[in-house]
Design a protein around this motif. Sequence first.
Motif, PDB file in Angstrom:
ATOM      1  N   PHE A 189      -8.451   0.645  -1.190  1.00  0.00           N
ATOM      2  CA  PHE A 189      -8.448   2.087  -0.936  1.00  0.00           C
ATOM      3  C   PHE A 189      -7.142   2.463  -0.246  1.00  0.00           C
ATOM      4  O   PHE A 189      -6.636   1.726   0.592  1.00  0.00           O
ATOM      5  N   SER A 190      -6.591   3.623  -0.603  1.00  0.00           N
ATOM      6  CA  SER A 190      -5.430   4.125   0.122  1.00  0.00           C
ATOM      7  C   SER A 190      -5.377   5.644   0.023  1.00  0.00           C
ATOM      8  O   SER A 190      -5.611   6.213  -1.049  1.00  0.00           O
ATOM      9  N   THR A 191      -5.090   6.282   1.147  1.00  0.00           N
ATOM     10  CA  THR A 191      -4.922   7.726   1.177  1.00  0.00           C
ATOM     11  C   THR A 191      -3.705   8.079   2.023  1.00  0.00           C
ATOM     12  O   THR A 191      -3.118   7.215   2.676  1.00  0.00           O
ATOM     13  N   ASP A 192      -3.308   9.335   1.979  1.00  0.00           N
ATOM     14  CA  ASP A 192      -2.128   9.786   2.711  1.00  0.00           C
ATOM     15  C   ASP A 192      -2.438   9.990   4.185  1.00  0.00           C
ATOM     16  O   ASP A 192      -3.482  10.540   4.539  1.00  0.00           O
ATOM     17  N   ALA A 193      -1.521   9.576   5.042  1.00  0.00           N
ATOM     18  CA  ALA A 193      -1.580   9.967   6.452  1.00  0.00           C
ATOM     19  C   ALA A 193      -1.159  11.429   6.563  1.00  0.00           C
ATOM     20  O   ALA A 193      -0.471  11.959   5.678  1.00  0.00           O
ATOM     21  N   PRO A 194      -1.563  12.124   7.627  1.00  0.00           N
ATOM     22  CA  PRO A 194      -1.145  13.521   7.803  1.00  0.00           C
ATOM     23  C   PRO A 194       0.376  13.667   7.732  1.00  0.00           C
ATOM     24  O   PRO A 194       1.113  12.940   8.389  1.00  0.00           O
ATOM     25  N   LEU A 195       0.833  14.576   6.891  1.00  0.00           N
ATOM     26  CA  LEU A 195       2.228  14.940   6.624  1.00  0.00           C
ATOM     27  C   LEU A 195       2.880  14.098   5.538  1.00  0.00           C
ATOM     28  O   LEU A 195       4.030  14.330   5.187  1.00  0.00           O
ATOM     29  N   TRP A 196       2.170  13.138   4.972  1.00  0.00           N
ATOM     30  CA  TRP A 196       2.694  12.374   3.845  1.00  0.00           C
ATOM     31  C   TRP A 196       2.039  12.822   2.538  1.00  0.00           C
ATOM     32  O   TRP A 196       0.888  13.264   2.529  1.00  0.00           O
ATOM     33  N   GLY A 197       2.766  12.678   1.457  1.00  0.00           N
ATOM     34  CA  GLY A 197       2.218  12.895   0.130  1.00  0.00           C
ATOM     35  C   GLY A 197       1.593  14.263  -0.042  1.00  0.00           C
ATOM     36  O   GLY A 197       2.220  15.298   0.194  1.00  0.00           O
TER      37      GLY A 197
END
Length: 388
Positions: A189-197
Amino acid sequence: MRNFLIVMSLLLGMGAPATLWAQKKTLQKREKFEYSFDLPVYVEQLKKELDYPLAWGNSSIRDFGKWRKAARARVRECMMTPPKPAVRFDMEVLAEEKRDGYTARKIAFNVNAYARVTAYLLVPDGKGPFPAINALHDHGAHLFIGKEKMIRPFGETQEVMDDADAWAANLYEGQYVGDYLARHGYVVFSTDAPLWGERGREEGVDRSKYDIIAGNMMMLGRDLCGFMHYDDLYSTDFMATLPEVDAKRIGCMGCSMGAYRSWMLSALSDKIKAAASICWMVTTDVQMSTADKKREYGGFANCLPGLRQYLDYPHIASMACPKPMLFINGTLDHLFPVRGVEAAFRVMHDVWRSQGADDKLETELWEIKHSCGLKVQERMLEFFNKNL
């Protein structure tokens, strides 16, 4: 005409200083100053005042479980007010792509009460549930992509696809680490950190705005770095609800800022059973060093207000004890001087040894730059196969 000339001279007179300032502002320099190399000139004095009273061994708490509880509470306090958790995750599959030995899904879910985010989820072929890895992306001063640094994207614009391929080639020796782990039987699983992507600025990517936004968040009583850690905790909680995931075998990994996020997540979450951190461990004494000409480069990306008054980095990572942990740092890594890495490793080994678990902590120095190449990924897979 005379009046016109008077008005023009006034306007020019008013504008001249502003124009002059605009020309000279990058060159202006006073003889006296208080900051040099992005540090206060008295940084060495400040470091001497850091005695880390809550560190294991310094604290008056002698029961390890009680110490971890107290240390976690302090870290969460320094993370400031948390985002409210989502009432339900409400996952939606947006798209799927069959790959070699696994299926890639782009999903959406509520990571907290305010943000519905997109993520990639890789599910191996066969009958689950499977061990799982929360793949935490790096910083790299490159905010255009986040999760796409860890998992090969699909259904995106050509700009995103090309950017992700270039980043994988640069930091991961051309291999998407998430896809590599999925091919070997892990849900990833992978998601964006706040302010990325896809969690970035409406106006577009501008690294200089990160610190301004972090400051504005603090004005709202929140910490942007704290939000990142809470989202890592919440996304791990989300992973544990998935039928494809064995909730008793969840790990996490990352390189650079992802490594920092990895040991932080392992320290704060009981759901994480093993973690690998590549190229992010050091002591504050060396990280903020005039002797080594080093200072923190990530800015607010790993800034938790007041935390250094209680714990240093290896002390926080030690809250993960006695879990299996793998730390790899590079002798050629310009960000983390070897003497600071070795000092941090010693601190952590002292803690794991005190709990009779030193065999669970693996710390290694490789002759590599700041990177997570093929051999390092192979070593991580070996570690996870052993411990998950």
